[in-house]
Design a protein around this motif. Structure first.
Motif, PDB file in Angstrom:
ATOM      1  N   ALA A 223      -0.328   6.646  -2.443  1.00 29.95           N
ATOM      2  CA  ALA A 223       0.021   5.271  -2.130  1.00 29.95           C
ATOM      3  C   ALA A 223       1.362   4.904  -2.066  1.00 29.95           C
ATOM      4  O   ALA A 223       2.057   4.085  -0.998  1.00 29.95           O
ATOM      5  N   ALA A 224       2.007   5.907  -3.095  1.00 27.26           N
ATOM      6  CA  ALA A 224       3.856   5.761  -2.527  1.00 27.26           C
ATOM      7  C   ALA A 224       3.798   6.795  -2.011  1.00 27.26           C
ATOM      8  O   ALA A 224       4.872   6.278  -1.227  1.00 27.26           O
ATOM      9  N   MET A 225       3.395   7.806  -1.102  1.00 26.45           N
ATOM     10  CA  MET A 225       3.939   8.606   0.308  1.00 26.45           C
ATOM     11  C   MET A 225       4.165   6.782   1.075  1.00 26.45           C
ATOM     12  O   MET A 225       4.612   6.454   1.923  1.00 26.45           O
ATOM     13  N   ILE A 226       2.789   6.189   1.319  1.00 20.07           N
ATOM     14  CA  ILE A 226       2.010   4.997   2.526  1.00 20.07           C
ATOM     15  C   ILE A 226       3.579   4.167   2.334  1.00 20.07           C
ATOM     16  O   ILE A 226       4.008   3.705   2.858  1.00 20.07           O
ATOM     17  N   ALA A 227       3.499   4.134   1.580  1.00 18.86           N
ATOM     18  CA  ALA A 227       4.601   2.629   0.674  1.00 18.86           C
ATOM     19  C   ALA A 227       5.723   2.699   0.975  1.00 18.86           C
ATOM     20  O   ALA A 227       6.748   2.304   1.362  1.00 18.86           O
ATOM     21  N   LYS A 228       6.423   4.454   0.765  1.00 24.45           N
ATOM     22  CA  LYS A 228       8.014   4.284   1.146  1.00 24.45           C
ATOM     23  C   LYS A 228       8.174   4.492   2.746  1.00 24.45           C
ATOM     24  O   LYS A 228       8.967   4.069   3.164  1.00 24.45           O
ATOM     25  N   ARG A 229       6.866   4.858   3.493  1.00 26.34           N
ATOM     26  CA  ARG A 229       7.108   4.599   4.818  1.00 26.34           C
ATOM     27  C   ARG A 229       7.204   3.014   5.499  1.00 26.34           C
ATOM     28  O   ARG A 229       7.369   2.465   6.457  1.00 26.34           O
ATOM     29  N   SER A 230       6.664   2.396   4.403  1.00 29.65           N
ATOM     30  CA  SER A 230       6.079   1.263   5.517  1.00 29.65           C
ATOM     31  C   SER A 230       7.078   0.652   4.407  1.00 29.65           C
ATOM     32  O   SER A 230       7.453  -0.493   5.693  1.00 29.65           O
TER      33      SER A 230
ATOM     34  N   SER B 206      -2.386  -1.260  -2.842  1.00 31.34           N
ATOM     35  CA  SER B 206      -2.147  -2.580  -1.325  1.00 31.34           C
ATOM     36  C   SER B 206      -1.100  -3.578  -2.170  1.00 31.34           C
ATOM     37  O   SER B 206      -0.275  -4.048  -1.193  1.00 31.34           O
ATOM     38  N   MET B 207      -0.916  -4.278  -3.059  1.00 30.14           N
ATOM     39  CA  MET B 207      -0.123  -5.140  -3.664  1.00 30.14           C
ATOM     40  C   MET B 207       1.261  -4.610  -3.683  1.00 30.14           C
ATOM     41  O   MET B 207       1.564  -4.708  -3.720  1.00 30.14           O
ATOM     42  N   ALA B 208       1.744  -3.218  -3.914  1.00 26.88           N
ATOM     43  CA  ALA B 208       2.662  -2.811  -3.573  1.00 26.88           C
ATOM     44  C   ALA B 208       3.061  -3.118  -2.310  1.00 26.88           C
ATOM     45  O   ALA B 208       3.813  -3.390  -2.124  1.00 26.88           O
ATOM     46  N   ASN B 209       2.292  -2.758  -1.439  1.00 28.76           N
ATOM     47  CA  ASN B 209       2.897  -3.265   0.313  1.00 28.76           C
ATOM     48  C   ASN B 209       2.925  -4.288   0.613  1.00 28.76           C
ATOM     49  O   ASN B 209       3.412  -4.955   0.886  1.00 28.76           O
ATOM     50  N   LEU B 210       2.276  -5.388  -0.324  1.00 26.15           N
ATOM     51  CA  LEU B 210       2.613  -7.100  -0.409  1.00 26.15           C
ATOM     52  C   LEU B 210       3.526  -7.140  -1.140  1.00 26.15           C
ATOM     53  O   LEU B 210       4.451  -7.971  -1.015  1.00 26.15           O
ATOM     54  N   LEU B 211       4.303  -6.104  -1.851  1.00 26.94           N
ATOM     55  CA  LEU B 211       5.306  -6.927  -2.359  1.00 26.94           C
ATOM     56  C   LEU B 211       6.958  -6.272  -2.351  1.00 26.94           C
ATOM     57  O   LEU B 211       8.233  -6.718  -2.435  1.00 26.94           O
ATOM     58  N   GLN B 212       6.601  -5.214  -0.652  1.00 25.87           N
ATOM     59  CA  GLN B 212       7.608  -4.246  -0.061  1.00 25.87           C
ATOM     60  C   GLN B 212       7.739  -5.829   0.565  1.00 25.87           C
ATOM     61  O   GLN B 212       8.370  -5.772   0.563  1.00 25.87           O
ATOM     62  N   SER B 213       6.434  -6.652   0.960  1.00 28.12           N
ATOM     63  CA  SER B 213       6.925  -7.354   2.039  1.00 28.12           C
ATOM     64  C   SER B 213       8.102  -8.983   1.348  1.00 28.12           C
ATOM     65  O   SER B 213       8.779  -9.046   1.842  1.00 28.12           O
ATOM     66  N   GLY B 214       7.389  -8.922   0.073  1.00 29.57           N
ATOM     67  CA  GLY B 214       7.989 -10.182  -0.524  1.00 29.57           C
ATOM     68  C   GLY B 214       9.189  -9.603  -1.489  1.00 29.57           C
ATOM     69  O   GLY B 214       9.813 -10.519  -1.206  1.00 29.57           O
ATOM     70  N   ILE B 215       9.597  -8.856  -2.152  1.00 22.70           N
ATOM     71  CA  ILE B 215      10.584  -8.269  -2.151  1.00 22.70           C
ATOM     72  C   ILE B 215      11.741  -8.246  -1.203  1.00 22.70           C
ATOM     73  O   ILE B 215      13.015  -8.992  -1.265  1.00 22.70           O
ATOM     74  N   ALA B 216      11.280  -7.921  -0.063  1.00 28.28           N
ATOM     75  CA  ALA B 216      11.957  -8.120   1.604  1.00 28.28           C
ATOM     76  C   ALA B 216      12.839  -9.320   1.234  1.00 28.28           C
ATOM     77  O   ALA B 216      13.782  -9.583   1.482  1.00 28.28           O
TER      78      ALA B 216
END
Length: 652
Positions: free
Chosen positions: A245-252, A366-376
């Motif tokens: 999950a961390a590897m994918i989140a870092k790329r997204s 999955s929420m980690a990626n949603l958080l990436q979008s929201g924090i951006a």
């Protein structure tokens, strides 16, 4: 009136709404800092957040108890089934001993771990009681979860409500320099799209994140209670899941930043092309506009596709790991049941817990990626909130005398848009009360800049501007601007009635005052031809009236405000010749006793001005009346001759 003309300086190109089609390169997102700041935004809701946590604990605790209870129901069924297969009248110990005597040690171990009565079937009473308890547990879990969701929705919406209020207040404090330097569509995207994305992110993650974390803790405790061995096996997959999950989140993460950056760029282009649709069509630039749209839309598609695709890999990847975990648990659990280590119901409950254990982990990932979008998006909003405010008003502002005379003086004023490119240096002039000062000159000479400095839309870099002897910086902006009526070349109306548009600058204006202002500016003559008269509703584009009539409405608005200073920036540019004569007559009456600054390209409109200033490159190169400047045969005479010659050619 007196002036001191500085040496000519070349004016730089000032940033404006259409001046920056591109966006600055996005910096790397400070995820930790922005996340911490977003949590600070939630501080006013901390009491309700505690309630959300307590409700989540209750809901999760009941949900976690469900599989264990169902496992007991399975044991009742299985024990009854096995008991019915054994001969009645013997004890469980006798049945176990008989199996061992037959060499069936595994079956004997399994039977010894069970609670059976030989010859007796399923205990339906006990089974019914367990199922009723399970039903009550799940209903209770649902009820607590429903209340928690309702409280969470209130927390999120109130937080976003305050954020929108803060952004709205910030927009009123931003200096014009900042607003001019931002494409309007980009600014609107931060205020609307990004805040909506923050709201959606908080709504989807706040309660779900708390529930998922509590579920992991509760399920893990139950798993160790049932079988430490199986729990350790299940935990082996956790580091692997976190790593994936961390590897994918870092790329997204950079893809989500790119996605929202291109969203802002595309919105900016759409807004500019929409507001300038008629000009785009007239100049035949539809294909070029469509090409720019296609390029930015393509870039947004690529960034969005990459962001969604990369983040979407998390679910199947963690699902695969979860299935491997399920397989291992099922095999080892079956062997333990066969050996009599644990019961079949416990294995069933553990398998359910293993599913429940991996599911919240997957949700958190999955929420980690949603958080990436929201924090951006939150970071883009914070960038707007962190933009420098305009210079604050003085704590103890000066007070203008009543009535205000309207004497305006520029004393050694210096200003530049760019620090290394001077525009105005050492400019001095005095406008006495009741004088009409016309400002003419070529485009970029600094005419509108002079007015912007007077209104404090921009702050002077040197010198000072006074109103009745008081430095305008010692006044509040509201006090200064309340004495000023302004009519711009670009008209602005809002959705409402004609009467409401005229009365925009005067609270509590009566219908008689509105009609009087309309009559003075010759608005009344066309308003009375409309079906609903002054109650005719118009939209923000003024679709119900012509361009010249819109200009007259803005002039009537300024007239009704009854200011001591008038600023007319090409105010008659959209008015036909006949109406222009009428408006000039009305202006002459209104200007009595008021200081007026008139910026004009059409020199025929300022012949009756008391003093005409001719500006070039931020300097006043000539001054005098219309007749005096023509006699001087200088810059003004050349401008006048060029317009007169153009008029003669047009007539021919």
């Amino acid at each position: 009136m007196s002036t001191t003309a500085p040496s000519p300086r070349r004016r730089p190109v000032a940033p404006g709404p259409m001046g920056h089609m591109g966006m600055p390169g996005e910096k790397s997102m400070n995820f930790r800092g922005s996340s911490r700041r977003l949590l600070q935004v939630l501080r006013p809701e901390r009491v309700r957040l505690v309630l959300v946590v307590l409700l989540s604990v209750a809901s999760v605790a009941l949900a976690v108890a469900g599989p264990r209870l169902l496992g007991q129901a399975t044991n009742v069924i299985f024990n009854g089934f096995i008991g019915s297969k054994l001969p009645a009248g013997i004890s469980q110990a006798d049945a176990v001993a008989a199996l061992r005597a037959q060499g069936q040690g595994t079956q004997a171990d399994m039977l010894a771990a069970m609670d059976v009565v030989p010859g007796q079937g399923i205990d339906t009473g006990a089974l019914g009681r367990i199922l009723l308890v399970v039903l009550a547990v799940y209903v209770g879990s649902f009820a607590f979860g429903w209340v928690q969701g309702r409280v969470t929705a209130g927390v999120v919406q109130r937080t976003v409500y305050r954020m929108r209020e803060e952004v709205e207040a910030k927009l009123s404090r931003l200096p014009l320099r900042y607003v001019d330097g931002q494409p309007r569509g980009e600014l609107l995207s931060r205020v609307t799209n990004d805040i909506d994305n923050v709201a959606q992110t908080m709504q989807q993650t706040l309660s779900q994140l708390i529930t998922s974390v509590l579920t992991v803790v509760g399920v893990l405790a139950m798993m160790f209670w049932i079988s430490p061995l199986l729990a350790v096996i299940a935990l082996v997959t956790v580091p692997l899941s976190v790593l994936v999950a961390a590897m994918i989140a870092k790329r997204s993460r950079p893809q989500f930043i790119e996605q929202w950056a291109w969203t802002g760029k595309l919105n900016a282009h759409i807004e500019e092309m929409y507001t300038g649709h008629s000009l785009v069509t007239v100049f035949g630039r539809q294909e070029e506009a469509a090409q720019v749209f296609a390029e930015r839309n393509e870039a947004l598609y690529e960034a969005s596709f990459k962001a969604q695709f990369i983040s979407g890999v998390i679910q199947p990847a963690l699902g695969f790991i979860s299935n491997l975990n399920y397989l291992v648990v099922a095999v080892v659990g079956g062997l333990q049941v066969a050996s009599g280590t644990i019961s079949l119901g416990d294995v069933q409950a553990f398998i359910q817990y293993s599913r429940q254990f991996t599911q919240p982990i997957t949700q958190i990932a999955s929420m980690a990626n949603l958080l990436q979008s929201g924090i951006a998006s939150a970071e883009r909003v914070f960038e707007l909130l962190d933009a420098p405010d305009q210079t604050p008003d003085p704590l103890e502002p000066a007070v203008l005398p009543r009535p205000t005379r309207g004497r305006v003086a520029f004393e050694d004023v210096a200003f530049r848009y760019e620090a290394d490119t001077p525009l105005i240096d050492d400019l001095s002039l005095v406008a006495e009360p009741g004088e009409t000062i016309a400002i003419v000159g070529p485009t970029g000479a600094g005419k509108t800049t002079l007015v912007n400095l007077l209104m404090r839309f921009y702050e002077v870099d040197g010198g000072r501007i006074t109103l009745d002897g008081i430095d305008t910086r010692d006044l509040t902006r509201d006090a200064l601007r309340s004495q000023t009526g302004m009519v711009l070349q670009d008209t602005w109306l809002f959705g409402g009635t004609i009467a409401e548009n005229i009365a925009y600058g005067v609270d509590g204006a009566t219908r008689e005052q509105i009609v009087a202002a309309a009559q003075a500016t010759h608005v009344d003559r066309f308003v009375r031809t409309l079906p609903d008269g002054y109650d005719t509703r118009i939209d923000d584009e003024g679709a119900a009236v012509s361009a010249g009539e819109k200009q007259l409405l803005t002039i009537a608005r300024a007239f009704l405000a009854d200011p001591s200073i008038l600023i007319l920036d090409e105010a008659t540019s959209s008015v036909d010749t006949r109406t222009e004569v009428l408006v000039q007559q009305a202006m002459a009456a209104l200007r009595t006793g008021r200081t007026s600054f008139v910026i004009a390209h059409r020199l025929s409109t300022i012949r009756d001005a008391d003093t005409i200033l001719v500006m070039e490159h931020g300097a006043i190169v000539e001054q005098g009346s219309h007749a005096e400047l023509l006699e001087a045969d200088g810059a003004y005479a050349r401008l006048y001759a060029s317009q007169f010659a153009a008029a003669v050619v047009d007539e021919v």
